[in-house]
Design a protein around this motif. Structure first.
Motif, short mmCIF file in Angstrom:
data_model
loop_
_atom_site.label_atom_id
_atom_site.label_comp_id
_atom_site.label_asym_id
_atom_site.label_seq_id
_atom_site.Cartn_x
_atom_site.Cartn_y
_atom_site.Cartn_z
N ILE A 1 -34.00 -8.91 -3.98
CA ILE A 1 -35.16 -8.74 -4.91
C ILE A 1 -35.58 -7.56 -5.54
CG2 ILE A 1 -37.73 -9.49 -5.12
CD1 ILE A 1 -37.71 -10.90 -2.31
N PHE A 2 -35.20 -7.64 -6.99
CA PHE A 2 -35.38 -6.36 -7.69
C PHE A 2 -36.54 -6.54 -8.61
CE2 PHE A 2 -32.40 -8.99 -10.08
CZ PHE A 2 -32.71 -8.88 -11.38
N ASP A 3 -37.17 -7.74 -8.47
CA ASP A 3 -38.40 -7.85 -9.30
C ASP A 3 -39.04 -9.22 -9.21
OD1 ASP A 3 -40.34 -7.17 -11.00
OD2 ASP A 3 -39.28 -7.16 -12.94
N ALA A 4 -40.42 -9.21 -9.36
CA ALA A 4 -40.97 -10.50 -9.07
C ALA A 4 -42.19 -10.69 -10.10
CB ALA A 4 -41.61 -10.60 -7.75
N VAL A 5 -42.31 -11.78 -10.78
CA VAL A 5 -43.64 -11.76 -11.67
C VAL A 5 -44.38 -13.29 -11.41
CG1 VAL A 5 -42.72 -10.71 -13.61
CG2 VAL A 5 -42.37 -13.17 -13.30
N TYR A 6 -45.45 -13.26 -11.64
CA TYR A 6 -46.40 -14.35 -11.21
C TYR A 6 -46.64 -15.23 -12.58
CZ TYR A 6 -50.18 -17.01 -9.56
OH TYR A 6 -51.02 -18.01 -9.06
N ASP A 7 -46.29 -16.66 -12.36
CA ASP A 7 -46.40 -17.71 -13.43
C ASP A 7 -47.64 -18.27 -12.97
OD1 ASP A 7 -46.27 -20.26 -14.44
OD2 ASP A 7 -44.43 -19.31 -15.36
N LYS A 8 -48.60 -18.64 -13.78
CA LYS A 8 -49.93 -19.09 -13.11
C LYS A 8 -49.52 -20.81 -12.84
CE LYS A 8 -51.76 -19.57 -18.06
NZ LYS A 8 -52.83 -18.82 -18.69
N TYR A 9 -48.41 -21.31 -13.62
CA TYR A 9 -48.47 -22.78 -13.20
C TYR A 9 -47.49 -22.89 -12.25
CZ TYR A 9 -50.23 -23.09 -17.87
OH TYR A 9 -51.42 -23.03 -18.81
N ARG A 10 -46.51 -21.82 -11.82
CA ARG A 10 -45.23 -22.10 -10.94
C ARG A 10 -45.31 -21.24 -9.75
NH1 ARG A 10 -40.34 -22.65 -14.92
NH2 ARG A 10 -39.48 -24.40 -13.33
N GLY A 11 -46.33 -20.25 -9.77
CA GLY A 11 -46.49 -19.40 -8.50
C GLY A 11 -45.45 -18.11 -9.07
N VAL A 12 -44.94 -17.62 -7.80
CA VAL A 12 -44.12 -16.43 -8.09
C VAL A 12 -42.83 -16.68 -8.47
CG1 VAL A 12 -43.34 -14.28 -6.93
CG2 VAL A 12 -45.52 -15.00 -6.35
N ILE B 1 -35.53 -17.22 -8.62
CA ILE B 1 -35.75 -18.30 -7.49
C ILE B 1 -37.26 -18.65 -7.62
CG2 ILE B 1 -35.92 -18.88 -5.26
CD1 ILE B 1 -33.57 -16.99 -4.54
N ILE B 2 -37.33 -19.96 -7.87
CA ILE B 2 -39.11 -20.34 -7.76
C ILE B 2 -39.19 -21.06 -6.45
CG2 ILE B 2 -40.71 -21.62 -8.91
CD1 ILE B 2 -39.58 -21.20 -11.50
N ALA B 3 -39.88 -20.74 -5.45
CA ALA B 3 -40.28 -21.30 -4.37
C ALA B 3 -41.96 -21.49 -4.09
CB ALA B 3 -39.68 -20.54 -3.07
N VAL B 4 -42.31 -21.88 -3.04
CA VAL B 4 -43.81 -21.97 -3.15
C VAL B 4 -44.27 -20.69 -2.56
CG1 VAL B 4 -45.65 -23.70 -2.27
CG2 VAL B 4 -43.42 -24.58 -2.47
N ILE B 5 -44.18 -19.93 -3.41
CA ILE B 5 -44.51 -18.21 -3.14
C ILE B 5 -46.11 -18.42 -3.93
CG2 ILE B 5 -44.06 -15.86 -3.03
CD1 ILE B 5 -41.27 -16.74 -3.01
N LYS B 6 -46.90 -17.97 -3.16
CA LYS B 6 -48.44 -17.83 -4.06
C LYS B 6 -48.86 -16.58 -4.28
CE LYS B 6 -50.12 -22.02 -1.92
NZ LYS B 6 -50.71 -22.64 -0.81
N GLU B 7 -48.12 -15.43 -3.76
CA GLU B 7 -48.49 -14.04 -4.03
C GLU B 7 -47.20 -13.26 -4.47
OE1 GLU B 7 -51.38 -12.46 -1.14
OE2 GLU B 7 -52.84 -13.95 -1.68
N VAL B 8 -47.34 -12.33 -5.07
CA VAL B 8 -46.43 -11.36 -5.37
C VAL B 8 -46.14 -10.53 -4.07
CG1 VAL B 8 -45.63 -9.11 -6.87
CG2 VAL B 8 -46.45 -11.40 -7.81
N ALA B 9 -47.25 -10.14 -3.21
CA ALA B 9 -47.13 -9.47 -2.05
C ALA B 9 -46.27 -9.89 -1.15
CB ALA B 9 -48.39 -9.13 -1.46
N SER B 10 -45.87 -11.23 -1.09
CA SER B 10 -44.92 -11.97 -0.21
C SER B 10 -43.43 -11.79 -0.87
CB SER B 10 -45.30 -13.65 -0.49
OG SER B 10 -46.55 -13.96 0.21
N ALA B 11 -43.18 -11.44 -1.89
CA ALA B 11 -41.88 -11.25 -2.57
C ALA B 11 -41.90 -9.87 -3.06
CB ALA B 11 -41.84 -11.95 -3.72
#
Length: 603
Positions: A198-209, A261-271
């Motif tokens: 994982i080199f980056d992660a962003v939050y999308d309000k419709y699809r999660g992380v 990758i879009i999975a059911v991740i709700k917080e950037v802290a998890s990725a």
């Protein structure tokens, strides 16, 4: 899907304003990745603040399909890197996802300190480097001297360096050809268990992380169950795809490729950036090296412009944290500023960017108190406490020692200004001069070890002023060292104001305390009674400044008569003022708190 021998994964290393984003614009033009009608300058910098300041804050990857001169079509993945020292860890993770890097140097400005720092990071990751001199079209381009600096500082031969102008497009095709020829294709077994960085992660309000990954081994597709190796959390993949530069879904991302990758991740802290993703059932035995938790190095109080907006600020910080896992905050209160938060940042630029983005994206006005570093205090009983707020610093006699973070500071400057900078850093900034090296014609690289707290206040501006704008700096945190530090507490009308407390080295305690009380006496308005402003350290008052009382002319009605009548009136007024000082409340304006930000080092 491309065979792995037709894939190239690269990064572009460049100092702020050396033309990295413009070069990516030319790559997009040449490869036709973005339709001409959608193309604009600084295409990859989507935030207003990035476009205005000319810096990359949030890195964005892009996949290009380039038909080379050998007739083959190659997949080139550009993994962007933020250009500022605050985001050094993110740069190191982006570089770890590549096999090579373009080292971009402005021909008019020469090699800057941060470029050297990031180049060494790339060398540590065994990347193949392609040195490029950019902006050769401008009148003040100094090609020979800049080539000499690249040869001296980085050890490349002059003939290995490419000359280009990202603005006009001159030499850009040669850069793409060099990427194909010099940078090795990725390795990795598509049949092995999944191993992705994982080199980056962003939050999308419709699809999660949305997780940005480089796959090293195996492959990942929709429906797979994946596991984060640091936390052992398991998620189900909904979608995978590439960046073109918009997100485009695909069936799978295989070994050697870059995608999302879009999975059911709700917080950037998890990725977490730098973490390794593997399969939930068929997992890899060991994670990719280099992962660490990003720790805040600078803390400051953040308060809403109006007290009634406290709840809105909390919600804004909660939403902001979804996109920036490095941000930490907890509630705090101040007698003058009301309720707010103690917020942790990676550095001063990170702090400035967070404040500006909160104001623009959430329309919230924030007030920031003076920032401070994280101190480590060993108490008398042997326990170690981390102090993020000067108000919680223990009293003398309660602790055995105090440690503060130190940095190794590199400054590249013309040799004419070397003496000024050495004097400034060693005498005013508690710096220790370590070494000096030649950096091409008439330029030197100086190395210092100095406390992080000393380069937080007024350092950059003073360095630029002393070098007439030519010096550049970079620093690496090297750990904690013991220091002789004291807490200075400010008392206004004999009452402690915790929000104005600060921690300072014992050699500077009087000078800084005197400046603070003098400044506060100018900024706090007069009241009906005299207000003493005092600075207290190690159990005694070390500085004081008084605000005189507003006086009413009680003798105005006295025409003639005995002098004792006047004396009686003045004595009565004096008694009233004394009683008012005992029960009166002093209002400290917000600008008094903000002024402390600029006091640290105005010698």
């Amino acid at each position: 899907m491309f065979g792995r021998d037709l894939i190239r994964n690269i990064s572009i290393i460049a100092h702020i304003d050396h033309g990295k984003t413009t070069l990516v614009d030319r790559f997009l033009d040449i490869t036709g990745t973005v339709e001409h009608r959608r193309m604009k300058d600084q295409f990859m910098d989507s935030m207003d603040i990035e476009r205005e300041r000319g810096i990359t804050i949030k890195s964005k990857p892009v996949k290009l399909n380039y038909t080379a001169r050998d007739g083959k079509t190659y997949e080139i993945n550009i993994i962007d890197t933020p250009g500022h020292v605050d985001f050094n860890y993110e740069v190191s993770r982006s570089l770890a996802a590549c096999e090579g890097a373009i080292l971009l140097v402005d021909a008019s400005q020469g090699v800057e300190a941060q470029t050297v720092g990031n180049t060494y990071l790339a060398i540590e990751n065994d990347l193949e480097l392609i040195p490029v001199l950019n902006k050769i079209d401008i009148p003040n381009a100094n090609i020979e001297e800049t080539l000499a600096e690249i040869v001296d500082l980085i050890g490349y031969k002059a003939e290995e360096c490419l000359l280009a102008s990202a603005k006009t497009g001159e030499g850009v095709v040669e850069i793409l050809e060099a990427v194909i020829e010099r940078i090795p294709p990725p390795s990795g077994d598509i049949l092995a268990p999944l191993k992705a960085l994982i080199f980056d992660a962003v939050y999308d309000k419709y699809r999660g992380v949305v997780v940005h990954v480089r796959v090293f081994e195996g492959s990942v597709r929709g429906g797979d169950r994946i596991m984060m190796m640091s936390s052992r959390e398991i998620f189900e993949v909904i979608e995978v795809g590439y960046f073109l530069p918009q997100m485009v879904p695909t069936d799978s991302i295989d070994a050697g490729e870059v995608g999302y990758i879009i999975a059911v991740i709700k917080e950037v802290a998890s990725a977490k950036i730098g973490d390794t993703i593997t399969g939930a059932t068929n997992s890899t035995p060991e994670a990719l090296p280099g992962y660490r938790v990003a720790k805040p190095m600078v803390y400051a109080g953040m308060f809403p412009g109006m007290p009634e907006y406290y709840e809105e600020l909390r919600k804004a910080l909660d939403k902001f944290k979804l996109n920036d896992a490095a941000l930490v905050f907890e509630p705090e209160s101040s007698p003058a500023l009301g309720f707010g938060f103690r917020v942790g940042f990676l550095g001063l630029l990170h702090m400035d960017v967070v404040r500006e983005r909160l104001e623009r994206e959430f329309e919230i006005t924030c007030i920031l108190t003076a920032p401070n570093v994280v101190y480590r205090v060993t108490m008398n009983d042997g326990t170690v406490r981390e102090i993020t707020n000067p108000a919680s610093f223990p009293e003398p006699g309660e602790f055995a020692k105090v440690e503060e973070p130190f940095v190794e500071l590199s400054i590249i400057t013309p040799s004419d200004y070397m003496g000024n900078l050495i004097g400034f850093i060693t005498t005013e900034k508690r710096g220790e001069f370590k070494a000096v090296e030649n950096a091409g014609k008439n330029r030197v690289v100086m190395k210092f070890v100095t406390p992080l707290s000393e380069i937080m206040f007024d350092f950059f501006d003073r360095m630029k002023a002393l070098s007439r704008g030519y010096a550049s700096m970079d620093y690496d945190i090297i750990g904690y060292r013991e220091s002789n530090l004291v807490k200075v507490t400010i008392l206004v009308n004999k009452e402690t104001v915790d929000s104005l407390s600060f921690i300072v080295h014992v050699d500077k305690e009087y000078a800084v305390a005197k400046k603070v009380v003098d400044k506060l006496s100018e900024l706090i308005p007069q009241h009906q009674f005299q207000i003493p402003i005092q600075a207290k350290a190690r159990g005694r008052i070390i500085a004081r400044s008084d605000i005189k009382a507003l006086r009413k002319d009680v003798l105005a009605k006295c025409y003639g008569g005995d002098v004792t009548r006047k004396m009686k009136l003045l004595e009565k007024q004096k008694e009233g003022k004394k009683r008012m000082r005992e029960i009166g409340q002093v209002t400290i304006p917000q600008n008094a708190f903000l002024a402390i930000l600029r006091i640290g080092d105005e010698e």
